[in-house]
Structures are given as C-alpha cells and as structure tokens.
Scaffold this active site. Structure first.
Site, PDB file in Angstrom:
ATOM      1  N   GLY A   1       0.830  -1.203   0.000  1.00 58.37           N
ATOM      2  CA  GLY A   1       0.000   0.000   0.000  1.00 58.37           C
ATOM      3  C   GLY A   1       0.862   1.250   0.000  1.00 58.37           C
ATOM      4  O   GLY A   1       2.081   1.190   0.223  1.00 58.37           O
TER       5      GLY A   1
ATOM      6  N   GLY B   1       0.749   5.909   0.555  1.00 59.71           N
ATOM      7  CA  GLY B   1       0.034   7.074   1.068  1.00 59.71           C
ATOM      8  C   GLY B   1      -0.455   6.942   2.500  1.00 59.71           C
ATOM      9  O   GLY B   1      -1.406   7.616   2.886  1.00 59.71           O
ATOM     10  N   SER B   2       0.167   6.076   3.295  1.00 56.26           N
ATOM     11  CA  SER B   2      -0.231   5.833   4.691  1.00 56.26           C
ATOM     12  C   SER B   2      -1.624   5.230   4.818  1.00 56.26           C
ATOM     13  O   SER B   2      -2.217   5.242   5.904  1.00 56.26           O
ATOM     14  CB  SER B   2      -0.163   7.141   5.512  1.00 56.26           C
TER      15      SER B   2
ATOM     16  N   ARG C   1      10.355   5.469  -6.071  1.00 55.59           N
ATOM     17  CA  ARG C   1       9.699   6.513  -6.865  1.00 55.59           C
ATOM     18  C   ARG C   1      10.080   7.869  -6.296  1.00 55.59           C
ATOM     19  O   ARG C   1      10.669   7.955  -5.221  1.00 55.59           O
ATOM     20  CB  ARG C   1       8.177   6.352  -6.798  1.00 55.59           C
TER      21      ARG C   1
ATOM     22  N   GLY D   1      -4.347   2.804   5.621  1.00 56.47           N
ATOM     23  CA  GLY D   1      -4.458   1.632   6.485  1.00 56.47           C
ATOM     24  C   GLY D   1      -3.382   1.521   7.544  1.00 56.47           C
ATOM     25  O   GLY D   1      -3.318   0.526   8.264  1.00 56.47           O
TER      26      GLY D   1
END
Length: 426
Positions: free
Chosen positions: A155, A157-158, A280, A160
C-alpha cells in the site's frame, strides 16, 4: 517525422501535473493512460491526450502502446504512481526503452519482502511480523510489545497505517482492515511493527546519488498523515552521513539504483532506522527545485528517454511546507485566503485540493489534506516564519455531519486553531 511522445501510466495528485509540465518543457507530447481518467481532473484542464485502458493489465497496455507507435515516436514510458511502476518496467523492457528493473520494484513494493531483504543485509529496521488474521496480530503485538504499527503489507500514502497503543486500539484497527471496510488490492496480508520513535527524515535519491534529506512531521496519532516539513533538514554533518550511508545500503540490498527512490527513516536512540523504501519520486519534487534548483521530474524524464541528466545544485536555499489538515469530518462550506497567502513574499506555491460543498471524511491517509503551502528563503527560520504567516491567512468552515443530537452548526477553522468567523473572508 512522427511527434515524440512520453507515455504516462496513471499519475498521482501531486506529481502527475509536474510530470506533464516537465515533458512539455522537454518538447515531448505527454499521453496519459488511465483506468479512470475522470479521477485526474487536471488532464482535461491541461488538454492532455488521455486514453482509457486497464492499467492493471500488461497485455492491454502493450496493445495500446503498440497502436500509439503508429502515430508517435514513443520516446519513453514512466509513471508517478508506485502501484504501476513495476508494470512500467515490463513495458519498457518490451519496447526496448530505458526503465526500472520490474523485479526489484515488485520486491520493494511488498513491505514484507522489503523488510526481509533489508534485515538480511543488516540494515537497521524495526522489529516486525507478517500476519494474516486477528490471532496472529495479537500474538505478534505481544511479542514485539505495545505500542506497535499495524499496516497492510502492500500500500501507499499511509493508507491503512495506524499506531496501536493499547490492545483495544489493536483490535479496532484489525477489525477495520479485515472487516470489509478497507479495500485490498490483493489478499489481506499485514505487518505488525515496532514503533520506531524519533524525528522523521526522508532521503531523496536519484540513481545512486543522495540529492538531499528532508525533515518532516505528521498530524496527531494514531495516523501518519504528513503535516509539515523542511528541506534540507537541519542535520549535523555526522547525522547526514549516517542517514546517507544507511540509505545507500538499502539501495544495494533491494537492487535499486535506477531512477528515483525515497527512503523514510526515524532517528531513534540507536541512530537512523529505516521505516520504508519507496522506488519513486516522493511527493513534491518542487521542494528540491526551490532549495537547490534541481528539477527532479525533468531529470527523471531525461533518464527515461535516454538522455543524460544533470543533478548539479544551482543554489542553496531552504524550502518549508505545510499541509492543510481538517480536524473534523463534515461538509466543507468554504475555504478562503489562498490568494492572500500566495501574495506573501517568499511564498512559492499555494494549492487547494478541495472545493466548497465537498464532503470531508478523514481516513488517516495522505488524501485527507485540503491543500498545501510552500515557502522558500535563505535560512530555515526565515522560511518557517514566511510559511506560518501564509498559513495563518487561510481559513475554512466545516459543518459536521448531522448527529442524532440535532443539527450541527458550522465551525470555521484555521489549521490547527478554531476561530469564530462563521462566513468566508472577503
């Protein structure tokens, strides 16, 4: 002669427009392939050629790019989005274009595999366990000791990710992740990790070169929503060297070193500890451009199209940023002051990501932000002063969603303070 095109696979809210602008500056025609072009509102506003395609399907992307080659000279293929970056590597290999190693990207994007490779290489990392159900979560947390971080193994973007300080919080977040509310891109796999406590830093890397190190902080726990930061971080030479050495060791352990990487660390009692390696560009390469005069998006695209990049610093300034974080859910009645904030001398950028009447539902991830402000100056204290002055000019009002107790009244906010203005400023 066919027009030279840069193919962009999906994008991110922050870096997508930056890639498009950089491509155009290099004389390239950007074409975005997206499963849902409507989610990227800037595409229509910038008149970007956009094609709807299943970006989870390598075969579909190969067919689309093959068709585009009939009309364009495809100079390169890339993406600002981590979820599709391994697929980008496979596309580049298929079309014999420069690109990242897809196997290394895939290993890195699986946080459990990443942890295993870093541990085997002796990199300093938090204690961790891979878990798949509530019983394993509870037993692993007991072994590591509370507080712990519980998060999906895959995952960005933080999403979960939560700090669990008590057993009740652990049970609550486990129920959220496994109870059907959290959307999994693959089979549910989670990590329980030791909470590494200390200042947070991000090493920005291109190839095998450390461009700089950023200091940042988050909003209130239990979530990890980016709140503010400064580049370059105020570090001693020894601290900078230790973070750089650990970061470069991570590249070697994970087989990275082509293109951009950002590595998140915490400075703990035992020195720098690696929280996460992301293959990235970090969000906001604008910071580095303002501070050092190095446009990482442009230099990355040069690499993608087979040209030589230039990472030399043009100057040395300080850039500071702040995200505008709401402190409640509800309907955004109004948001105002961005133009006044942008007019403050030293403010480089003000961007609002939401419009009035938008429902605000915080999920404890990067998309919770209402927008951001960036300031630049010749010294850290001056940059932070300019930033605060600009942020203080921005205010908004959120009407909480109705409750059983009756109708809620709007509350006007200026992050992070409550103010009493019930209507937008002129």
């Amino acid at each position: 002669m066919a027009r030279r095109a840069l193919i962009l696979i999906e994008d991110t809210r922050t870096n997508g427009p930056v890639f498009v602008q950089a491509a155009r500056r290099l004389g390239l025609h950007p074409i975005t392939l997206s499963a849902d072009p409507a989610q990227h509102d800037y595409l229509a506003a910038e008149s970007i050629e956009t094609i709807r395609v299943d970006t989870d399907s390598l075969d579909a992307l190969i067919r689309e790019c093959s068709q585009l080659r009939a009309a364009y000279d495809i100079a390169g293929i890339t993406s600002a989005r981590e979820e599709v970056y391994a697929t980008v590597g496979k596309l580049c290999r298929y079309f014999d274009l420069p690109g990242p190693d897809s196997a290394s990207i895939e290993r890195c994007c699986d946080k459990f595999t990443q942890r295993q490779l870093l541990a085997a290489a002796g990199a300093p990392i938090p204690a961790y366990r891979l878990v798949a159900n509530a019983m394993e979560v509870e037993s692993s947390a007991a072994e590591i000791g509370l507080p712990v971080i519980l998060k999906p193994a895959v995952g960005t973007g933080s999403s979960g990710v939560r700090l669990c300080r008590t057993v009740d919080e652990l049970v609550e977040h486990t129920t959220y992740l496994l109870g059907g509310k959290y959307i999994w891109r693959s089979s549910p796999r989670m990590l329980v990790e030791e909470f590494a406590q200390g200042p947070h830093y991000t090493a920005h890397i291109m190839g095998n070169e450390i461009i700089g190190i950023e200091a940042s902080d988050f909003g209130p726990p239990p979530h990890f929503v980016a709140r503010e930061g400064i580049f370059p971080a105020p570090l001693t030479d020894d601290e900078h060297e230790r973070i750089a050495d650990v970061s470069l060791s991570c590249l070697r352990a994970l087989g990275l070193g082509w293109g951009p990487t950002n590595i998140q660390l915490r400075w703990t009692k035992r020195g720098p500890v690696v929280i996460e390696v992301n293959p990235r560009l970090a969000a906001g390469p604008r910071l580095i451009q303002l501070a050092y005069g190095v446009d990482l998006a442009t230099e990355h695209i040069k690499l993608v199209i087979g040209e030589e990049w230039d990472l030399r610093k043009r100057h040395s300034h300080t850039a500071a940023w702040r995200c505008l974080l709401p402190d409640r859910d509800g309907i955004l009645d109004w948001i105002d002051g961005d133009s006044r904030a942008a007019a403050v001398p030293g403010v480089a950028e003000v961007k609002l990501d939401v419009k009035p009447k938008t429902p605000i539902v915080r999920k404890g991830e990067v998309r919770d932000s209402l927008g951001y402000v960036i300031a630049v100056s010749t010294s850290p204290p001056r940059a932070e002063t300019i930033l605060q002055r600009a942020v203080d000019l921005i205010s908004w009002s959120i009407t909480p969603f109705p409750t059983t107790g009756g109708e809620e009244q709007p509350v006007a906010l200026n992050s992070p303070h409550v103010i009493e203005a019930p209507a937008p400023l002129d």
